[in-house]
Design a protein around this motif. Structure first.
Motif, mmCIF file in Angstrom:
data_model
loop_
_atom_site.group_PDB
_atom_site.id
_atom_site.type_symbol
_atom_site.label_atom_id
_atom_site.label_comp_id
_atom_site.label_asym_id
_atom_site.label_seq_id
_atom_site.Cartn_x
_atom_site.Cartn_y
_atom_site.Cartn_z
ATOM 1 N N ILE A 222 0.883 -1.151 -0.155
ATOM 2 C CA ILE A 222 -0.029 -0.012 0.218
ATOM 3 C C ILE A 222 0.931 1.254 0.131
ATOM 4 C CG2 ILE A 222 -1.845 1.197 1.397
ATOM 5 C CD1 ILE A 222 -2.809 -1.430 2.243
ATOM 6 N N VAL A 224 1.199 5.368 -0.322
ATOM 7 C CA VAL A 224 0.217 6.602 -0.113
ATOM 8 C C VAL A 224 1.404 7.615 -0.321
ATOM 9 C CG1 VAL A 224 -1.183 7.953 1.544
ATOM 10 C CG2 VAL A 224 -0.926 5.488 1.839
ATOM 11 N N VAL A 248 -2.025 -1.075 -4.116
ATOM 12 C CA VAL A 248 -2.923 -0.154 -4.041
ATOM 13 C C VAL A 248 -2.029 1.381 -3.950
ATOM 14 C CG1 VAL A 248 -4.376 1.222 -2.472
ATOM 15 C CG2 VAL A 248 -4.668 -1.301 -2.501
ATOM 16 N N ILE A 250 -2.364 5.133 -3.284
ATOM 17 C CA ILE A 250 -3.278 6.274 -3.128
ATOM 18 C C ILE A 250 -2.634 7.847 -3.130
ATOM 19 C CG2 ILE A 250 -4.835 7.069 -1.043
ATOM 20 C CD1 ILE A 250 -4.852 4.136 -0.343
ATOM 21 N N TRP A 253 -4.962 13.932 -3.199
ATOM 22 C CA TRP A 253 -5.459 15.277 -3.953
ATOM 23 C C TRP A 253 -6.221 14.567 -5.203
ATOM 24 C CZ3 TRP A 253 -5.598 19.338 -0.966
ATOM 25 C CH2 TRP A 253 -4.792 19.463 -0.052
ATOM 26 N N LYS A 255 -7.312 16.321 -7.544
ATOM 27 C CA LYS A 255 -6.718 16.655 -9.190
ATOM 28 C C LYS A 255 -5.581 15.743 -9.578
ATOM 29 C CE LYS A 255 -4.886 21.113 -9.146
ATOM 30 N NZ LYS A 255 -4.679 22.347 -8.557
ATOM 31 N N GLU A 268 -5.821 5.809 -6.431
ATOM 32 C CA GLU A 268 -7.075 5.979 -5.878
ATOM 33 C C GLU A 268 -7.080 7.128 -4.895
ATOM 34 O OE1 GLU A 268 -8.077 2.550 -3.467
ATOM 35 O OE2 GLU A 268 -7.282 0.985 -4.852
ATOM 36 N N TYR A 269 -8.064 7.859 -4.773
ATOM 37 C CA TYR A 269 -8.159 9.069 -3.867
ATOM 38 C C TYR A 269 -9.150 8.816 -2.874
ATOM 39 C CZ TYR A 269 -9.820 13.719 -2.468
ATOM 40 O OH TYR A 269 -10.023 14.711 -1.988
ATOM 41 N N LEU A 270 -8.688 9.146 -1.644
ATOM 42 C CA LEU A 270 -9.741 8.825 -0.606
ATOM 43 C C LEU A 270 -9.702 10.107 0.252
ATOM 44 C CD1 LEU A 270 -8.419 5.352 0.599
ATOM 45 C CD2 LEU A 270 -10.497 5.690 -0.658
ATOM 46 N N GLY A 271 -9.278 11.043 -0.116
ATOM 47 C CA GLY A 271 -9.360 12.337 0.652
ATOM 48 C C GLY A 271 -7.944 12.494 1.486
ATOM 49 N N ILE A 272 -7.717 13.569 2.400
ATOM 50 C CA ILE A 272 -6.560 13.658 2.945
ATOM 51 C C ILE A 272 -6.480 12.799 4.141
ATOM 52 C CG2 ILE A 272 -5.079 15.349 4.151
ATOM 53 C CD1 ILE A 272 -6.247 17.570 2.724
ATOM 54 N N GLU B 144 -4.428 24.622 -2.897
ATOM 55 C CA GLU B 144 -5.349 23.442 -2.376
ATOM 56 C C GLU B 144 -6.027 23.497 -0.949
ATOM 57 O OE1 GLU B 144 -7.018 21.154 -4.474
ATOM 58 O OE2 GLU B 144 -6.147 22.430 -5.794
ATOM 59 N N GLN B 148 -9.896 24.024 0.144
ATOM 60 C CA GLN B 148 -10.760 23.117 0.746
ATOM 61 C C GLN B 148 -11.071 23.520 2.235
ATOM 62 O OE1 GLN B 148 -9.579 18.977 0.463
ATOM 63 N NE2 GLN B 148 -9.237 19.086 -1.827
ATOM 64 N N TYR B 150 -9.180 24.247 4.696
ATOM 65 C CA TYR B 150 -8.361 23.886 6.133
ATOM 66 C C TYR B 150 -7.376 25.133 6.513
ATOM 67 C CZ TYR B 150 -9.245 19.014 4.638
ATOM 68 O OH TYR B 150 -9.753 17.852 4.315
ATOM 69 N N ILE B 181 -12.068 14.776 7.904
ATOM 70 C CA ILE B 181 -10.825 14.060 8.116
ATOM 71 C C ILE B 181 -11.462 12.672 8.866
ATOM 72 C CG2 ILE B 181 -8.912 13.837 9.262
ATOM 73 C CD1 ILE B 181 -8.688 16.857 8.928
ATOM 74 N N TYR B 184 -12.556 10.411 5.827
ATOM 75 C CA TYR B 184 -11.402 9.887 5.030
ATOM 76 C C TYR B 184 -10.574 8.879 5.732
ATOM 77 C CZ TYR B 184 -11.718 14.280 2.324
ATOM 78 O OH TYR B 184 -12.263 15.078 1.714
ATOM 79 N N ALA B 187 -12.250 5.707 5.804
ATOM 80 C CA ALA B 187 -12.499 5.014 4.265
ATOM 81 C C ALA B 187 -11.012 4.280 4.109
ATOM 82 C CB ALA B 187 -12.823 6.286 3.474
ATOM 83 N N ARG B 191 -10.123 0.499 3.374
ATOM 84 C CA ARG B 191 -9.338 0.111 2.417
ATOM 85 C C ARG B 191 -8.035 -0.936 2.722
ATOM 86 N NH1 ARG B 191 -8.932 -1.892 -1.688
ATOM 87 N NH2 ARG B 191 -8.036 -1.288 -3.649
ATOM 88 N N VAL B 195 -7.601 -4.695 1.629
ATOM 89 C CA VAL B 195 -6.549 -5.324 0.712
ATOM 90 C C VAL B 195 -6.019 -6.473 1.468
ATOM 91 C CG1 VAL B 195 -4.268 -4.904 0.183
ATOM 92 C CG2 VAL B 195 -6.008 -3.313 -0.058
#
Lengths: 275, 210
Positions: A222, A224, A248, A250, A253, A255, A268-272, B144, B148, B150, B181, B184, B187, B191, B195
């Protein structure tokens, strides 16, 4: 005509070469995380994992560690019972960093429901390496030779990189021998956020799977990407994504995820995640 | 608005409010020190209940002292400076609300480490990207993060405006992004479990609903 392909050495050599190439190629296809995405341990396919896991965490600079704390804060130590940290020999504070991450895992568990996100460090409460805590599991730290020393000439770098690779393979094999969650089982997952050592560790894990020493479903990677990377990937990220070495990948951002996924889904994007 | 309410009982005992200005550890950022020391900004801070301004100046200590000597007034603020502290989070925590203290803010270069620290400590943050850095991720990151919600992004010239803006919205912001947060991170944990092969109940439920 029939004697044109008589017993000279050449066709034999070509045939052998072809066989070897095909075998290696098929093996690569079989073990490549990129191509085997969604691939599961066949014995677990319809049976979810119920035993504890072993996680490898690659440590990097202070910034990487800071982000890793955020990533692992919500990890359930009951699931990821054994955690092995790998750091390079150039890192004088590796043990402090590992303890810092450990103390955060432990605290987050203690105050799971409390909303307090205080960051006060309680490093002393973290037990020593190898001491098994029935609730929070066990951790240890492995040191590998660094891939490139500061100001090392460029032509000796491949040599030291190879030494680092050997060190990483050794570290992963040691982690396998010392596994307490599965008898002589390789770690289940490698968690990393992109220090240079991570690339070598991932490569080492791939070599172990490619050569058949480790099962193909072990050591899922994984990766990140650092949250400082808004517009483009870091060098480690480019290598890992380019070679398809992660299960995976990740990014933090949206964008960047959109940019990288414009042809097909790669990240993949899951947020910050690191806050 | 929240801030003004907190301010009103200050008529009795002295209520402290601290602002931390930090240039980051990697590169010198004298422009930020200069901007923060401008009388307009200091006056704004003083008017809004600030009592202390702490500077983390890095290698620019000489620059700070020079500027400080030229100043005629500090608008009643207590200014102090230090070069480096091993853990800036301690200084940030020092600016939070506590006994006899109202939550202040932090003005910082847009280094990712400082942003992480401030957000974890829940200190309202104004980031000023250091434009003199060549390899400039700071600018992108600041844009950014600002978009958003922050942090509040600013330039060295527009600090007064950014301060105002930061204090207008900071009250609800923390709660809002904390929630985000937490989602996030949940999530992400799912994930990872996924995995490795753990079946997360809530993950399955959502998948079926969707």
């Amino acid at each position: 005509m029939t004697f044109a392909f008589s017993y000279t050495k050449l066709p034999l050599l070509v045939a052998a070469l072809l066989v070897i190439c095909t075998t290696v190629f098929l093996r690569i296809l079989y073990t490549m995380p990129l191509l085997s995405r969604g691939y599961r341990n066949p014995t677990l396919k319809n049976h979810p994992k119920t035993t504890a896991s072993h996680m490898v965490v690659v440590l990097g600079s202070g910034g990487h560690t800071r982000e890793m704390i955020g990533l692992l804060r919500r990890i359930d130590p009951a699931h990821y019972f054994q955690r092995t940290y790998i750091a390079s020999s150039g890192d004088a504070h590796a043990e402090v960093k590992a303890r810092e991450i450990e103390s955060n895992i432990r605290r987050a568990q203690g105050e799971k429901d409390a909303d307090g996100m205080t960051d006060e460090l309680d490093l002393k409460s973290v037990p020593c390496q190898g001491i098994v805590d029935p609730v929070n599991g066990v951790w240890d730290l492995k040191i590998v030779p660094r891939a490139r020393a500061i100001q090392q000439p460029i032509y000796t770098t491949p040599l030291s990189a190879l030494r680092c690779l050997r060190g990483c393979i050794g570290a992963l094999r040691a982690a396998c021998r010392q596994s307490i969650v599965a008898h002589h089982g390789y770690p289940d997952v490698i968690m990393t956020n992109g220090p240079a050592t991570a690339v070598v560790v991932i490569l080492a894990s791939y070599i172990l799977r490619l050569s058949g020493m480790a099962p193909t479903w072990s050591m899922r990677v994984i990766y990140v990407e650092s949250f400082a990377r808004v517009e483009g990937l870091s060098l480690s990220g480019k290598i890992v994504l380019g070679l398809g070495l992660s299960n995976v990948f990740i990014v933090q951002w949206e964008k960047l995820a959109v940019k990288l996924n414009n042809k097909r889904k790669r990240v993949e994007y899951l947020g910050i995640l690191v806050l | 608005m929240e801030d003004h309410k907190q301010e009103s009982p200050s008529s009795g005992p002295v209520v402290n409010r601290k602002c931390l200005v930090t240039t980051g550890a990697t590169a010198p950022f004298p422009e930020l020190i200069c901007a923060a020391l401008q009388s307009g900004n200091l006056r704004w801070l003083a008017e809004n209940g600030y009592t202390h301004v702490n500077f983390q100046v890095g290698t620019s200590m000489q620059y700070y002292t020079d500027l400080r000597e030229q100043m005629t007034t500090t608008e009643g603020l207590k200014l102090c400076a230090f070069a480096f502290h091993p853990d800036l989070k301690d200084d940030m925590r020092d600016c939070l609300d506590g006994e006899g203290q109202v939550r202040g803010c932090c003005i910082s270069a847009a280094g990712s480490g400082t942003i992480l620290d401030a957000l974890r400590v829940d200190l309202p943050l104004i980031v000023v990207p250091n434009l003199s850095l060549l390899d400039n991720h700071q600018q992108e990151l600041a844009n950014e993060m600002h978009r958003q919600g922050y942090v509040t992004k600013s330039t060295t010239n527009g600090l007064a405006k950014a301060l105002r803006r930061c204090h207008e919205i900071s009250a609800n912001r923390t709660i809002e992004y904390r929630k985000r947060i937490a989602e996030y991170q949940a999530a992400f944990t799912k994930r990872v479990n996924n995995v490795v092969g753990y079946i997360d109940d809530s993950y399955d439920v959502n998948a079926r609903e969707g």
